[in-house]
Design a protein around this motif. Sequence first.
Motif, short mmCIF file in Angstrom:
data_model
loop_
_atom_site.label_atom_id
_atom_site.label_comp_id
_atom_site.label_asym_id
_atom_site.label_seq_id
_atom_site.Cartn_x
_atom_site.Cartn_y
_atom_site.Cartn_z
N GLY A 31 1.12 -0.72 0.12
CA GLY A 31 -0.09 0.00 -0.31
C GLY A 31 1.09 1.02 -0.06
N PRO A 32 0.35 2.49 -0.24
CA PRO A 32 -1.79 2.64 0.06
C PRO A 32 -1.32 2.17 -1.74
N ILE A 33 -3.22 2.20 -2.11
CA ILE A 33 -3.00 2.11 -3.22
C ILE A 33 -3.79 3.03 -4.33
N ASN A 34 -3.43 2.87 -5.47
CA ASN A 34 -4.61 3.99 -6.08
C ASN A 34 -4.71 3.62 -6.94
N THR A 35 -6.39 4.67 -7.84
CA THR A 35 -7.12 3.81 -8.33
C THR A 35 -6.47 3.76 -10.09
N GLU A 36 -5.36 4.49 -10.32
CA GLU A 36 -4.53 4.17 -11.30
C GLU A 36 -3.83 2.85 -11.58
N GLN A 37 -3.10 2.53 -10.30
CA GLN A 37 -2.54 1.34 -10.11
C GLN A 37 -4.05 0.27 -10.48
N VAL A 38 -4.77 -0.02 -10.16
CA VAL A 38 -5.06 -1.11 -10.31
C VAL A 38 -6.37 -0.73 -11.50
N ILE A 54 -7.57 -20.02 -14.00
CA ILE A 54 -6.72 -20.84 -13.02
C ILE A 54 -5.48 -19.89 -12.01
N PHE A 55 -5.45 -20.37 -10.49
CA PHE A 55 -4.81 -20.01 -9.09
C PHE A 55 -3.49 -19.16 -9.72
N PRO A 56 -3.64 -18.24 -9.45
CA PRO A 56 -4.15 -17.14 -8.17
C PRO A 56 -5.15 -16.37 -9.29
N PHE A 57 -5.03 -15.90 -10.57
CA PHE A 57 -5.82 -15.08 -11.17
C PHE A 57 -7.44 -15.09 -11.02
N SER A 58 -7.90 -16.62 -10.69
CA SER A 58 -9.04 -16.81 -10.40
C SER A 58 -9.59 -16.10 -9.62
N GLU A 59 -8.09 -15.60 -8.14
CA GLU A 59 -8.71 -15.19 -7.45
C GLU A 59 -9.05 -13.76 -7.48
N VAL A 60 -7.64 -13.23 -8.20
CA VAL A 60 -7.95 -11.84 -8.24
C VAL A 60 -8.96 -10.66 -9.09
N VAL A 61 -8.73 -11.44 -10.66
CA VAL A 61 -9.59 -11.20 -11.55
C VAL A 61 -10.82 -10.86 -10.83
N PRO A 62 -11.77 -11.82 -10.57
CA PRO A 62 -13.21 -10.53 -10.26
C PRO A 62 -13.44 -10.25 -9.15
N VAL A 63 -12.21 -9.82 -8.39
CA VAL A 63 -12.47 -9.11 -7.02
C VAL A 63 -11.93 -7.93 -8.20
N VAL A 64 -11.23 -7.71 -8.83
CA VAL A 64 -10.42 -6.72 -9.43
C VAL A 64 -11.69 -5.98 -10.43
N LYS A 65 -12.97 -6.08 -11.25
CA LYS A 65 -13.41 -6.45 -12.40
C LYS A 65 -14.27 -4.96 -11.27
N LYS A 66 -14.73 -6.06 -10.21
CA LYS A 66 -16.31 -5.61 -9.34
C LYS A 66 -15.72 -4.46 -9.02
N VAL A 67 -13.93 -4.22 -8.03
CA VAL A 67 -13.66 -3.10 -7.29
C VAL A 67 -14.09 -2.08 -8.81
N LEU A 68 -14.12 -1.82 -10.07
CA LEU A 68 -13.15 -0.73 -11.35
C LEU A 68 -15.13 -0.87 -12.06
N ASP A 70 -17.77 0.43 -10.91
CA ASP A 70 -17.73 2.59 -11.17
C ASP A 70 -16.62 2.89 -11.65
N GLY A 71 -15.25 2.43 -11.44
CA GLY A 71 -14.58 3.92 -12.46
C GLY A 71 -13.36 3.63 -11.08
N VAL A 72 -13.60 3.64 -10.04
CA VAL A 72 -13.61 4.24 -9.07
C VAL A 72 -12.96 3.56 -7.39
N VAL A 73 -12.19 3.47 -7.58
CA VAL A 73 -10.95 2.74 -6.16
C VAL A 73 -11.51 3.13 -4.34
N ASP A 74 -12.62 3.16 -3.43
CA ASP A 74 -12.60 4.10 -2.74
C ASP A 74 -11.98 3.59 -1.56
N GLU A 75 -12.54 3.98 -0.46
CA GLU A 75 -11.75 3.54 0.43
C GLU A 75 -11.14 2.00 1.07
#
Length: 200
Positions: A31-38, A54-68, A70-75
Amino acid sequence: MDEQVYFKYKNGYKIKAISELLGMARMLSIGPINTEQVKALHGWLDRQEHFAHIFPFSEVVPVVKKVLADGVVDEEEKVELINLFGSLVGSLQGEDETFATTPSLLPFSEPVLEFESSGFVLTGVFLMSKRSAVEEIIKRKGGTCQRNISGNTRYIVIGGVASDAYKYGNFGTKIEDALELKKKGAKIEFISEEWLVRFI
């Protein structure tokens, strides 16, 4: 391209991609993380879409897509991502170096272990003893130890310190095969070395 050469090429590319993902996760977990990094991570993940299942992409991809979405990463989402990446690349400090620990995003469970006629597959580096010694203990309690995952595998035991290959993003065919079979409904339990110790 020769089929064997193609397989080696494809597998090498997969290992490289997982290694790169772990490197980014390690950096972002601090951290810290900002929207541009994500967004940059999201773009990179899109280019690796053939590994999304495949793992670990299968764990990361859905979360990153959900977070983005609305186009913004809140706190709150930043905290969620830091926790996700921290779980993926957690480390265990040794006296002389840092060892990669088994990714905690694997679907670990804590069942009552049944040894009699149960198939065990061990992977990773064990803290309590050499893997061969652990296998002997399991055999004495009535379990069978298998070299590879099969339909008869009941438990896959992950050593407390991951194998050196994990540092480079190669989680090994045992874990990948077990994850695939579990997705298809196989009754394979992922257990930690620590959990196994409670029953031996």
